[in-house]
Design a protein around this motif. Structure first.
Motif, PDB file in Angstrom:
ATOM      1  N   PHE A 108       0.801  -1.224   0.000  1.00 41.99           N
ATOM      2  CA  PHE A 108       0.000   0.000   0.000  1.00 41.99           C
ATOM      3  C   PHE A 108       0.835   1.277   0.000  1.00 41.99           C
ATOM      4  N   ASN A 109       1.920   1.229  -0.741  1.00 44.85           N
ATOM      5  CA  ASN A 109       2.725   2.418  -1.023  1.00 44.85           C
ATOM      6  C   ASN A 109       2.876   2.536  -2.539  1.00 44.85           C
ATOM      7  N   PRO A 110       2.653   3.710  -3.130  1.00 41.05           N
ATOM      8  CA  PRO A 110       2.702   3.855  -4.597  1.00 41.05           C
ATOM      9  C   PRO A 110       4.126   3.930  -5.148  1.00 41.05           C
ATOM     10  N   LEU A 111       4.848   2.825  -5.031  1.00 43.89           N
ATOM     11  CA  LEU A 111       6.234   2.798  -5.497  1.00 43.89           C
ATOM     12  C   LEU A 111       6.312   2.859  -7.019  1.00 43.89           C
ATOM     13  N   GLY A 112       5.430   2.149  -7.683  1.00 46.04           N
ATOM     14  CA  GLY A 112       5.409   2.126  -9.140  1.00 46.04           C
ATOM     15  C   GLY A 112       6.537   1.287  -9.730  1.00 46.04           C
ATOM     16  N   ASP A 113       6.480   1.105 -11.038  1.00 51.55           N
ATOM     17  CA  ASP A 113       7.488   0.307 -11.746  1.00 51.55           C
ATOM     18  C   ASP A 113       8.886   0.882 -11.571  1.00 51.55           C
ATOM     19  N   SER A 114       8.994   2.208 -11.656  1.00 59.25           N
ATOM     20  CA  SER A 114      10.315   2.841 -11.542  1.00 59.25           C
ATOM     21  C   SER A 114      10.881   2.686 -10.141  1.00 59.25           C
ATOM     22  N   GLY A 115      10.013   2.708  -9.130  1.00 61.20           N
ATOM     23  CA  GLY A 115      10.483   2.512  -7.762  1.00 61.20           C
ATOM     24  C   GLY A 115      11.023   1.120  -7.542  1.00 61.20           C
ATOM     25  N   LEU A 116      10.298   0.122  -8.050  1.00 59.80           N
ATOM     26  CA  LEU A 116      10.772  -1.257  -7.914  1.00 59.80           C
ATOM     27  C   LEU A 116      12.098  -1.459  -8.629  1.00 59.80           C
ATOM     28  N   GLU A 117      12.251  -0.832  -9.781  1.00 64.82           N
ATOM     29  CA  GLU A 117      13.509  -0.961 -10.520  1.00 64.82           C
ATOM     30  C   GLU A 117      14.675  -0.382  -9.730  1.00 64.82           C
ATOM     31  N   LEU A 118      14.466   0.792  -9.103  1.00 61.90           N
ATOM     32  CA  LEU A 118      15.518   1.390  -8.276  1.00 61.90           C
ATOM     33  C   LEU A 118      15.849   0.504  -7.085  1.00 61.90           C
ATOM     34  N   LEU A 119      14.816  -0.059  -6.471  1.00 56.68           N
ATOM     35  CA  LEU A 119      15.024  -0.923  -5.310  1.00 56.68           C
ATOM     36  C   LEU A 119      15.841  -2.148  -5.687  1.00 56.68           C
ATOM     37  N   GLN A 120      15.478  -2.802  -6.770  1.00 57.52           N
ATOM     38  CA  GLN A 120      16.189  -4.000  -7.188  1.00 57.52           C
ATOM     39  C   GLN A 120      17.601  -3.696  -7.655  1.00 57.52           C
ATOM     40  N   ARG A 121      17.770  -2.592  -8.365  1.00 59.35           N
ATOM     41  CA  ARG A 121      19.093  -2.247  -8.887  1.00 59.35           C
ATOM     42  C   ARG A 121      20.108  -2.083  -7.764  1.00 59.35           C
ATOM     43  N   ARG A 134       6.718  -8.275   0.641  1.00 61.55           N
ATOM     44  CA  ARG A 134       5.324  -7.948   0.390  1.00 61.55           C
ATOM     45  C   ARG A 134       5.220  -6.658  -0.408  1.00 61.55           C
ATOM     46  N   LEU A 135       4.620  -6.784  -1.598  1.00 63.69           N
ATOM     47  CA  LEU A 135       4.483  -5.643  -2.509  1.00 63.69           C
ATOM     48  C   LEU A 135       3.027  -5.488  -2.964  1.00 63.69           C
ATOM     49  N   ASN A 136       2.101  -5.815  -2.094  1.00 59.74           N
ATOM     50  CA  ASN A 136       0.679  -5.713  -2.396  1.00 59.74           C
ATOM     51  C   ASN A 136       0.297  -4.242  -2.613  1.00 59.74           C
ATOM     52  N   SER A 137      -0.403  -3.972  -3.724  1.00 60.28           N
ATOM     53  CA  SER A 137      -0.921  -2.624  -3.993  1.00 60.28           C
ATOM     54  C   SER A 137       0.184  -1.573  -4.017  1.00 60.28           C
ATOM     55  N   THR A 138       1.194  -1.812  -4.853  1.00 64.22           N
ATOM     56  CA  THR A 138       2.302  -0.857  -4.966  1.00 64.22           C
ATOM     57  C   THR A 138       2.393  -0.250  -6.375  1.00 64.22           C
ATOM     58  N   ASN A 139       1.291  -0.313  -7.120  1.00 67.51           N
ATOM     59  CA  ASN A 139       1.203   0.326  -8.443  1.00 67.51           C
ATOM     60  C   ASN A 139       2.156  -0.273  -9.473  1.00 67.51           C
ATOM     61  N   LEU A 140       2.341  -1.575  -9.419  1.00 73.72           N
ATOM     62  CA  LEU A 140       3.168  -2.245 -10.413  1.00 73.72           C
ATOM     63  C   LEU A 140       2.318  -2.615 -11.628  1.00 73.72           C
ATOM     64  N   THR A 141       2.947  -2.672 -12.791  1.00 69.16           N
ATOM     65  CA  THR A 141       2.272  -3.083 -14.024  1.00 69.16           C
ATOM     66  C   THR A 141       3.084  -4.193 -14.685  1.00 69.16           C
ATOM     67  N   GLU A 142       2.652  -4.593 -15.876  1.00 64.07           N
ATOM     68  CA  GLU A 142       3.398  -5.626 -16.600  1.00 64.07           C
ATOM     69  C   GLU A 142       4.814  -5.184 -16.928  1.00 64.07           C
ATOM     70  N   CYS A 143       5.064  -3.874 -16.899  1.00 62.95           N
ATOM     71  CA  CYS A 143       6.422  -3.369 -17.159  1.00 62.95           C
ATOM     72  C   CYS A 143       7.403  -3.818 -16.082  1.00 62.95           C
ATOM     73  N   SER A 144       6.886  -4.196 -14.922  1.00 65.17           N
ATOM     74  CA  SER A 144       7.757  -4.666 -13.841  1.00 65.17           C
ATOM     75  C   SER A 144       8.131  -6.131 -13.991  1.00 65.17           C
ATOM     76  N   GLY A 145       7.603  -6.810 -15.013  1.00 63.68           N
ATOM     77  CA  GLY A 145       7.910  -8.225 -15.206  1.00 63.68           C
ATOM     78  C   GLY A 145       9.391  -8.528 -15.241  1.00 63.68           C
TER      79      GLY A 145
END
Length: 332
Positions: A108-121, A134-145
């Protein structure tokens, strides 16, 4: 309630530190005081900051604590804190240096695809020890695949992952399943509720299930799998290596045919202990198969069937299946 920013540091050092800080009206101004409390209590292992409004800036001092070799925090919960992609690089950097955090919740934080990419990088610079993410409801899309694939391949310690309520769709999910299969995943619990997958990704999922020996809990609620999707998925469930115990298929557009195909696979499979099928289109036509499943599955501890299309007579018959050790939920 006293505003979180006014809580004395001494109160933060009580044994119930984690429990007291959930929904404590903490803001970004609370960060330095929280960090001071952590530094004065290095024995702390569970930090629950859910349901506050720390925002990105409020966590900066806490990240420095995570980097300290004295840090012993194993569980870090940051749900619903108004976090965005702006926190992800610093958080990932802290996790890359920290070797104690095993559970991270960012729901329940709007990290988005770009946020996840920064986190993983930043995380991948050094192998983390995460067991639960846990990444429930974090505004991810298929771009995060692709990013999720990389995350799963480079974090072999992961045992539990929640990707629910994101728009992964079939393409994003397919990449995730392929990464799990390729990485020889040791995943035990997988939440994929409401991620907009259909029958199209079920073959890739079945392939992962055939290869996996550790998954025991699978949550697929609120996805339009349909009977065909379940038929494809059942090819993986049928494999003797699949040790699934909990299967949740609420609101997945199933009819009698899909349920009968599933039960044919589950009958005699001694691992299944919980099966949930509410909010589908199951009718009295499936009752004989359900009766057979219950009678041949002594290990079954819970079966949920409410909000389907059973007649009053069918519901009455299903209720007769209740036995010691079995929870049966039928009707509306």
């Amino acid at each position: 309630m006293i505003p979180g920013d006014c809580i004395p540091v001494s109160d933060l050092l009580t044994p119930v530190f984690g429990a007291r800080l959930r929904n404590s009206r903490l803001t970004s101004a609370s960060g330095p005081r929280l960090a001071l409390a952590i530094r004065n209590s290095w024995s702390l292992t569970h930090l629950d900051l859910n349901d506050n409004s720390l925002k990105d800036s409020g966590l900066l001092d806490i990240y420095q604590c995570l980097k300290d070799p004295n840090c012993r925090i194993e569980s870090l919960k940051l749900e619903s804190n108004d976090l965005t992609e702006g926190c992800c690089m610093e958080l990932g950097s802290a996790l890359a240096e920290n070797q104690t955090v095993k559970e991270l919740s960012l729901n329940f934080n709007p990290l988005g695809d770009s946020g996840l990419e920064l986190l993983q990088r930043t995380m991948r610079k050094r192998s983390c020890k995460l067991h639960t993410l846990r990444l429930n409801s974090t505004n991810l899309t298929e771009c995060s695949g692709p990013v999720l694939s990389d995350l799963l391949e480079n974090n072999p310690t992961l045992r539990n992952i929640d990707l629910s309520s994101n728009e992964l769709k079939d393409e994003g999910a397919r990449l995730v399943f392929q990464a799990l299969e390729k990485s020889d995943s040791q995943l035990e619990a997988f939440w994929l509720q409401d991620v907009s997958v259909t029958q199209e990704s079920c073959e890739a999922f079945a392939s992962f299930l055939r290869a996996n020996k550790t998954l025991t809990s699978l949550h697929l609620k609120e996805n339009r799998l349909g009977d065909e999707g379940l038929r494809r998925l059942s090819c993986g469930l049928r494999d003797s290596r699949c040790k699934l115990q909990v299967l949740r298929l609420d609101t997945t557009s199933l009819s009698d045919q899909g349920v009968k195909d599933l039960i044919q696979v589950l009958v005699g499979k001694q691992s299944i202990s919980e099966l949930t099928l509410p909010y589908n289109s199951i009718t009295d036509s499936s009752i004989d198969a359900l009766v057979h499943l219950v009678k041949t599955s002594p290990q079954l501890r819970e079966i949920r069937l409410r909000s389907n299309k059973f007649t009053p007579g069918g519901i009455k018959r299903l209720k007769t299946l209740a036995r010691a050790g079995l929870t049966m939920s039928v009707g509306d």
